[in-house]
Design a protein around this motif. Structure first.
Motif, PDB file in Angstrom:
ATOM      1  N   ALA A  46       0.836  -1.208   0.000  1.00  0.00           N
ATOM      2  CA  ALA A  46       0.000   0.000   0.000  1.00  0.00           C
ATOM      3  C   ALA A  46       0.866   1.250   0.000  1.00  0.00           C
ATOM      4  CB  ALA A  46      -0.945  -0.011   1.197  1.00  0.00           C
ATOM      5  N   ALA A  47       1.916   1.245   0.794  1.00  0.00           N
ATOM      6  CA  ALA A  47       2.806   2.409   0.843  1.00  0.00           C
ATOM      7  C   ALA A  47       3.522   2.610  -0.482  1.00  0.00           C
ATOM      8  CB  ALA A  47       3.815   2.247   1.982  1.00  0.00           C
ATOM      9  N   ILE A  48       3.926   1.495  -1.125  1.00  0.00           N
ATOM     10  CA  ILE A  48       4.581   1.601  -2.428  1.00  0.00           C
ATOM     11  C   ILE A  48       3.638   2.237  -3.439  1.00  0.00           C
ATOM     12  CG2 ILE A  48       5.559   0.301  -4.372  1.00  0.00           C
ATOM     13  CD1 ILE A  48       6.404  -1.823  -2.255  1.00  0.00           C
ATOM     14  N   SER A  49       2.417   1.764  -3.495  1.00  0.00           N
ATOM     15  CA  SER A  49       1.441   2.317  -4.433  1.00  0.00           C
ATOM     16  C   SER A  49       1.219   3.795  -4.175  1.00  0.00           C
ATOM     17  CB  SER A  49       0.117   1.548  -4.330  1.00  0.00           C
ATOM     18  OG  SER A  49       0.289   0.198  -4.707  1.00  0.00           O
ATOM     19  N   ARG A  50       1.148   4.165  -2.900  1.00  0.00           N
ATOM     20  CA  ARG A  50       0.946   5.578  -2.569  1.00  0.00           C
ATOM     21  C   ARG A  50       2.132   6.416  -3.035  1.00  0.00           C
ATOM     22  NH1 ARG A  50       2.969   8.523   1.222  1.00  0.00           N
ATOM     23  NH2 ARG A  50       3.700   6.738   2.445  1.00  0.00           N
ATOM     24  N   LEU A  51       3.339   5.952  -2.763  1.00  0.00           N
ATOM     25  CA  LEU A  51       4.525   6.707  -3.153  1.00  0.00           C
ATOM     26  C   LEU A  51       4.643   6.828  -4.667  1.00  0.00           C
ATOM     27  CD1 LEU A  51       7.160   5.335  -0.624  1.00  0.00           C
ATOM     28  CD2 LEU A  51       6.370   7.698  -0.787  1.00  0.00           C
ATOM     29  N   MET A  52       4.322   5.759  -5.378  1.00  0.00           N
ATOM     30  CA  MET A  52       4.400   5.790  -6.836  1.00  0.00           C
ATOM     31  C   MET A  52       3.408   6.780  -7.433  1.00  0.00           C
ATOM     32  SD  MET A  52       4.894   1.712  -7.627  1.00  0.00           S
ATOM     33  CE  MET A  52       4.535   1.883  -9.377  1.00  0.00           C
ATOM     34  N   GLY A  53       2.344   7.058  -6.705  1.00  0.00           N
ATOM     35  CA  GLY A  53       1.343   8.005  -7.187  1.00  0.00           C
ATOM     36  C   GLY A  53       1.669   9.455  -6.893  1.00  0.00           C
ATOM     37  N   GLU A  54       2.730   9.683  -6.125  1.00  0.00           N
ATOM     38  CA  GLU A  54       3.099  11.058  -5.782  1.00  0.00           C
ATOM     39  C   GLU A  54       3.788  11.745  -6.959  1.00  0.00           C
ATOM     40  OE1 GLU A  54       2.297  12.454  -3.047  1.00  0.00           O
ATOM     41  OE2 GLU A  54       2.227  10.991  -1.416  1.00  0.00           O
ATOM     42  N   ALA A  55       3.776  13.067  -6.932  1.00  0.00           N
ATOM     43  CA  ALA A  55       4.588  13.839  -7.871  1.00  0.00           C
ATOM     44  C   ALA A  55       6.064  13.616  -7.546  1.00  0.00           C
ATOM     45  CB  ALA A  55       4.249  15.322  -7.773  1.00  0.00           C
ATOM     46  N   ALA A  56       6.919  13.735  -8.541  1.00  0.00           N
ATOM     47  CA  ALA A  56       8.341  13.463  -8.349  1.00  0.00           C
ATOM     48  C   ALA A  56       8.928  14.287  -7.202  1.00  0.00           C
ATOM     49  CB  ALA A  56       9.110  13.731  -9.641  1.00  0.00           C
ATOM     50  N   LYS A  57       8.524  15.527  -7.069  1.00  0.00           N
ATOM     51  CA  LYS A  57       9.101  16.385  -6.032  1.00  0.00           C
ATOM     52  C   LYS A  57       8.711  15.949  -4.629  1.00  0.00           C
ATOM     53  CE  LYS A  57       5.426  19.894  -6.339  1.00  0.00           C
ATOM     54  NZ  LYS A  57       5.171  21.330  -6.648  1.00  0.00           N
ATOM     55  N   GLN A  58       7.705  15.109  -4.522  1.00  0.00           N
ATOM     56  CA  GLN A  58       7.270  14.624  -3.214  1.00  0.00           C
ATOM     57  C   GLN A  58       7.833  13.247  -2.871  1.00  0.00           C
ATOM     58  OE1 GLN A  58       3.059  15.082  -4.260  1.00  0.00           O
ATOM     59  NE2 GLN A  58       2.858  16.613  -2.631  1.00  0.00           N
ATOM     60  N   MET A  59       8.503  12.596  -3.820  1.00  0.00           N
ATOM     61  CA  MET A  59       9.054  11.260  -3.585  1.00  0.00           C
ATOM     62  C   MET A  59      10.371  11.351  -2.812  1.00  0.00           C
ATOM     63  SD  MET A  59       8.525   9.507  -7.331  1.00  0.00           S
ATOM     64  CE  MET A  59       6.928   8.933  -7.908  1.00  0.00           C
ATOM     65  N   PRO A  60      10.692  10.338  -2.016  1.00  0.00           N
ATOM     66  CA  PRO A  60      12.001  10.323  -1.353  1.00  0.00           C
ATOM     67  C   PRO A  60      13.150  10.390  -2.354  1.00  0.00           C
ATOM     68  CG  PRO A  60      10.551   8.663  -0.394  1.00  0.00           C
ATOM     69  CD  PRO A  60       9.850   9.200  -1.611  1.00  0.00           C
TER      70      PRO A  60
END
Length: 233
Positions: free
Chosen positions: A35-49
């Protein structure tokens, strides 16, 4: 508290190489979960780690550093944990092995399931898979590997190339007996190396935990179903 946060799907496949290096180095990690992976993949690039299209993605908590792409993660761990060979030539060969392993799992899943396996596609692929196996055999031969002893790049102890090799072939062979038979026949030195390294306590514990967590699953989805269909026929 764990040393790292690892984001990879609940299957062995590409993430298993990262898990294996961490286990070999005696490091601890927390799995982020699907679930966390899916959420992170859906973020804008500037919000990703770190900007990433898909896992694995690793966060070194002490260094406050995130990195994605399996070969890049392995290189980072090798460098920061003092696991890389001493010479530039052997470091380059180590990363060749890592990248070759990455290519093999791409090919075994037809680029992540762009197509499904059919009996004809598998028959056509078998010579290519045997050629991949010959690369490991020849690399080992050039560096003193034998069926009874030694490591892939001639180190005194298992290195990253050995851990990656054992993870690639043991994970696949444990789940697909026809591939195990092909490994034993076409690449006996590599098969023996794989058994020796996979039997090391940290890697054996990881394999047992993966069996408990994932069962027989390898990469999951329709592509695994098609692979099992041609290999179990």
């Amino acid at each position: 508290m764990s040393d790292y946060d690892l984001y990879y799907w609940s299957v062995p496949f590409r993430g298993q190489f990262v898990r294996a290096v961490l286990a070999h180095a005696g490091k601890t990690w927390t799995e982020g979960g699907d679930a966390a992976i899916s959420r992170l993949m859906g973020e804008a690039a500037k919000q990703m780690p770190v900007p990433f299209m898909g896992p694995p993605m690793l966060i070194d908590k002490k260094a406050d550093f995130a990195i994605a792409q399996m070969p890049a993660i392995i290189l980072y761990l090798g460098e920061t944990l003092g696991l890389m060979p001493a010479t530039p030539a052997l470091r380059a060969m180590t990363m060749k092995v890592v990248n070759d392993a990455n290519d093999v799992i791409d090919e075994i899943t037809l680029d992540g399931g762009r197509e499904m396996w059919t009996k004809k596609r598998w028959q056509d692929f078998v010579p290519r898979l045997k050629k991949w196996l010959s690369f490991w055999e020849e690399t080992g031969r050039r560096h003193g590997l034998t069926a009874d002893s030694g490591f892939l790049l001639g180190g005194a102890a298992p290195g990253i190339a050995d851990v990656v090799t054992a993870t690639l072939w043991s994970t696949m062979a444990d789940r697909f007996r026809k591939i195990e038979a092909m490994l034993e026949e076409a690449a006996p030195m590599t098969a023996a190396l794989t058994r020796r390294v996979a039997a090391l306590p940290p890697l054996a514990r990881l394999a047992a935990q993966s069996r408990r967590d994932y069962g027989d699953t390898y990469c999951g989805g329709q592509i695994e179903a098609s692979l099992r269909k041609v290999l179990d026929a």
